[in-house]
Design an enzyme around this catalytic site. Structure first.
Site, PDB file in Angstrom:
ATOM      1  N   ASP A  58       0.816  -1.213   0.000  1.00 22.15           N
ATOM      2  CA  ASP A  58       0.000   0.000   0.000  1.00 22.15           C
ATOM      3  C   ASP A  58       0.852   1.266   0.000  1.00 22.15           C
ATOM      4  OD1 ASP A  58      -2.136   1.599   2.486  1.00 22.15           O
ATOM      5  OD2 ASP A  58      -2.019   1.854   0.308  1.00 22.15           O
ATOM      6  N   ASP A  60      -1.795   5.452  -5.469  1.00 15.95           N
ATOM      7  CA  ASP A  60      -2.078   4.609  -4.314  1.00 15.95           C
ATOM      8  C   ASP A  60      -2.420   3.169  -4.689  1.00 15.95           C
ATOM      9  OD1 ASP A  60      -4.492   4.825  -1.545  1.00 15.95           O
ATOM     10  OD2 ASP A  60      -2.783   3.502  -1.956  1.00 15.95           O
TER      11      ASP A  60
HETATM   12  C1  LIG Z   1     -10.391   5.974  -1.027  1.00 20.62           C
HETATM   13  S1  LIG Z   1      -9.620   5.305   0.293  1.00 20.62           S
HETATM   14  C2  LIG Z   1     -10.287   3.749   0.237  1.00 20.62           C
HETATM   15  C3  LIG Z   1      -9.219   2.694   0.170  1.00 20.62           C
HETATM   16  N1  LIG Z   1      -9.851   1.390   0.207  1.00 20.62           N
HETATM   17  C4  LIG Z   1     -10.196   0.780  -0.920  1.00 20.62           C
HETATM   18  O1  LIG Z   1      -9.979   1.219  -2.030  1.00 20.62           O
HETATM   19  C5  LIG Z   1     -10.807  -0.604  -0.708  1.00 20.62           C
HETATM   20  C6  LIG Z   1      -9.675  -1.624  -0.691  1.00 20.62           C
HETATM   21  C7  LIG Z   1     -10.190  -2.971  -0.306  1.00 20.62           C
HETATM   22  C8  LIG Z   1     -10.376  -3.943  -1.256  1.00 20.62           C
HETATM   23  C9  LIG Z   1     -10.849  -5.205  -0.929  1.00 20.62           C
HETATM   24  C10 LIG Z   1     -11.131  -5.483   0.428  1.00 20.62           C
HETATM   25  C11 LIG Z   1     -10.955  -4.492   1.393  1.00 20.62           C
HETATM   26  C12 LIG Z   1     -10.496  -3.230   1.029  1.00 20.62           C
HETATM   27  N2  LIG Z   1     -11.757  -0.888  -1.774  1.00 20.62           N
HETATM   28  C13 LIG Z   1     -12.963  -0.262  -1.755  1.00 20.62           C
HETATM   29  O2  LIG Z   1     -13.219   0.577  -0.891  1.00 20.62           O
HETATM   30  N3  LIG Z   1     -13.870  -0.638  -2.700  1.00 20.62           N
HETATM   31  C14 LIG Z   1     -15.221  -0.053  -2.707  1.00 20.62           C
HETATM   32  C15 LIG Z   1     -15.584   0.342  -4.106  1.00 20.62           C
HETATM   33  O3  LIG Z   1     -15.433  -0.779  -4.975  1.00 20.62           O
HETATM   34  C16 LIG Z   1     -14.075  -1.214  -5.031  1.00 20.62           C
HETATM   35  C17 LIG Z   1     -13.613  -1.705  -3.674  1.00 20.62           C
HETATM   36  C18 LIG Z   1      -8.265   2.753   1.363  1.00 20.62           C
HETATM   37  O4  LIG Z   1      -8.675   2.963   2.472  1.00 20.62           O
HETATM   38  N4  LIG Z   1      -6.997   2.409   1.023  1.00 20.62           N
HETATM   39  C19 LIG Z   1      -6.000   2.225   2.066  1.00 20.62           C
HETATM   40  C20 LIG Z   1      -5.403   0.827   1.988  1.00 20.62           C
HETATM   41  C21 LIG Z   1      -6.474  -0.256   2.126  1.00 20.62           C
HETATM   42  C22 LIG Z   1      -5.890  -1.601   1.731  1.00 20.62           C
HETATM   43  C23 LIG Z   1      -6.892  -2.749   1.893  1.00 20.62           C
HETATM   44  C24 LIG Z   1      -7.429  -2.772   3.338  1.00 20.62           C
HETATM   45  C25 LIG Z   1      -8.023  -1.457   3.730  1.00 20.62           C
HETATM   46  C26 LIG Z   1      -7.025  -0.312   3.549  1.00 20.62           C
HETATM   47  C27 LIG Z   1      -4.896   3.276   1.910  1.00 20.62           C
HETATM   48  O5  LIG Z   1      -4.388   3.236   0.563  1.00 20.62           O
HETATM   49  C28 LIG Z   1      -5.416   4.639   2.272  1.00 20.62           C
HETATM   50  O6  LIG Z   1      -6.062   4.817   3.266  1.00 20.62           O
HETATM   51  O7  LIG Z   1      -5.119   5.608   1.407  1.00 20.62           O
HETATM   52  C29 LIG Z   1      -5.505   6.932   1.816  1.00 20.62           C
HETATM   53  C30 LIG Z   1      -4.334   7.860   1.558  1.00 20.62           C
HETATM   54  C31 LIG Z   1      -6.727   7.316   1.029  1.00 20.62           C
END
Ligand SMILES: CSC[C@H](NC(=O)[C@H](Cc1ccccc1)NC(=O)N1CCOCC1)C(=O)N[C@@H](CC1CCCCC1)[C@@H](O)C(=O)OC(C)C
Length: 329
Positions: free
Chosen positions: A35, A219
């Site tokens: 990430d 990202d």
């Molecule tokens: C817009 S910020 C949303 C982003 N999350 C995501 O993009 C998650 C990732 C995921 C996939 C599968 C299962 C679980 C989680 N996917 C998501 O929200 N989705 C909803 C819409 O359809 C596509 C999948 C996020 O929080 N990214 C984190 C890393 C992420 C890795 C997987 C576990 C959860 C945390 C990180 O990159 C972050 O916070 O970035 C900030 C700077 C925005």
């Protein structure tokens, strides 16, 4: 020295990308999500409540002869999707793609939010953001890449994420054969902890790039391409069946509609995301309604070039020169 690790989409929607990481002696291999949007390496462990850890591969520091407790250190993190985790800290050897960092802070989860409990395909994250974003207290720890950088042939790594096929994270070298186009470089802003940059313009469906710059982050941990409402509207005005779906919290359209491409300018190059990459997945198994890979960034307050955009390019995260390189794939 260099490292090279394969990475695979977690499911048919390329929701996240999974990379195997070896921790401890003897090696304990965990599937982790790399990430560039965060800066902590944390894992499900023997300290994670059994009910939460069920179905996950876990790290047991007690079974590693090289594990050491970082006494007094704790961590707590919340992500953009409101998922969260927290715990205490060990140091141990961490090997990625054949390259070992001997004394890496391995953050052990004593608490994980529901989304992590349910996401059994990953056992934690490898943060590849800037060290300033690390959440360990009282003394923040370095990322695996930051620890590795001084020993790598070059202080950079590349991400080659692919739709429904194996891609790679390479450390210390650029395999230019992975790209069709020239690598265009642009300054990276690490002040917030992630890889910020400015795209110089965009276009829909192969039209000429305009000069409306877009500031955002590269990202690998975000599934979608998240951009301002005016750009999202300009794109979906070209998709006849597009409509906002409240329950899906995003724009959906007929799966059989041909989608236009979306292009953005960066580092003097143009990166074009094909229409196919902009159709993420049916909203349900077998549905003829599909969810868009391009959605609005207004809720999150930051523009995110996530996996949907990264899949169109070979991306160079060049710490040494504080710059990002993008090449069409
Ligand atoms: C817009 S910020 C949303 C982003 N999350 C995501 O993009 C998650 C990732 C995921 C996939 C599968 C299962 C679980 C989680 N996917 C998501 O929200 N989705 C909803 C819409 O359809 C596509 C999948 C996020 O929080 N990214 C984190 C890393 C992420 C890795 C997987 C576990 C959860 C945390 C990180 O990159 C972050 O916070 O970035 C900030 C700077 C925005």
């Amino acid at each position: 020295q260099t490292g090279s690790a394969n990475t695979n989409p977690s499911d048919s929607a390329d929701d996240e990308y999974i990379t195997s990481v070896s921790i401890g002696t003897p090696a304990q291999v965990l599937p982790l999500d790399f990430d560039t949007g965060s800066s902590d390496l944390w894992v499900f462990s023997s300290e994670t409540p059994k009910s939460s850890a069920s179905g996950h591969v876990t790290y047991s520091p007690s079974k590693s002869s090289t594990a050491k407790k970082l006494s007094g250190s704790t961590w707590s993190i919340e992500y953009g999707d409101k998922s969260s985790s927290s715990g205490d800290v060990y140091t141990d050897v961490v090997t990625i793609g054949g390259f070992s960092v001997k004394t890496q802070a391995v953050e052990s989860a004593t608490k994980v939010s529901t989304q992590f409990v349910q996401d059994t395909v990953i056992s934690g994250l490898v943060g590849l953001g800037f060290d300033i974003g690390n959440q360990v207290s009282p003394r923040p720890q370095k990322t695996w890449f930051s620890n590795a950088a001084s020993s790598l042939a070059e202080p950079l790594f590349t991400a080659d994420l692919r739709h429904q096929e194996t891609g790679s994270y390479n450390f210390g070298f650029i395999d230019t054969s992975l790209a069709k186009g020239t690598i265009g470089y642009t300054p990276a802003d690490g002040s917030e902890g992630y890889w910020g940059f400015t795209a110089t313009g965009y276009s829909v469906g192969g039209a000429k790039l305009n000069r409306n710059s877009i500031t955002g982050i590269a990202d690998t941990g975000t599934t979608l391409l998240l951009l301002p409402d005016n750009i999202v509207d300009a794109y979906y005005n070209n998709v006849e069946s597009a409509q906002y779906d409240d329950s899906q919290e995003g724009v959906v359209f007929d799966c059989d509609e041909d989608l236009p491409s979306f292009s953005f300018g960066v580092g003097g190059q143009t990166i074009t995301i094909s229409g196919d990459l902009l159709n993420l997945t049916p909203i349900e198994e077998g549905s003829s309604t599909c969810f868009g890979g391009l959605q609005s960034s207004s809720d999150i307050g930051i523009n995110i070039f996530g996996d949907v955009a990264l899949k169109a390019a070979l991306v160079v995260f060049d710490l040494g020169n504080e710059r990002l390189g993008w090449a069409q794939k």
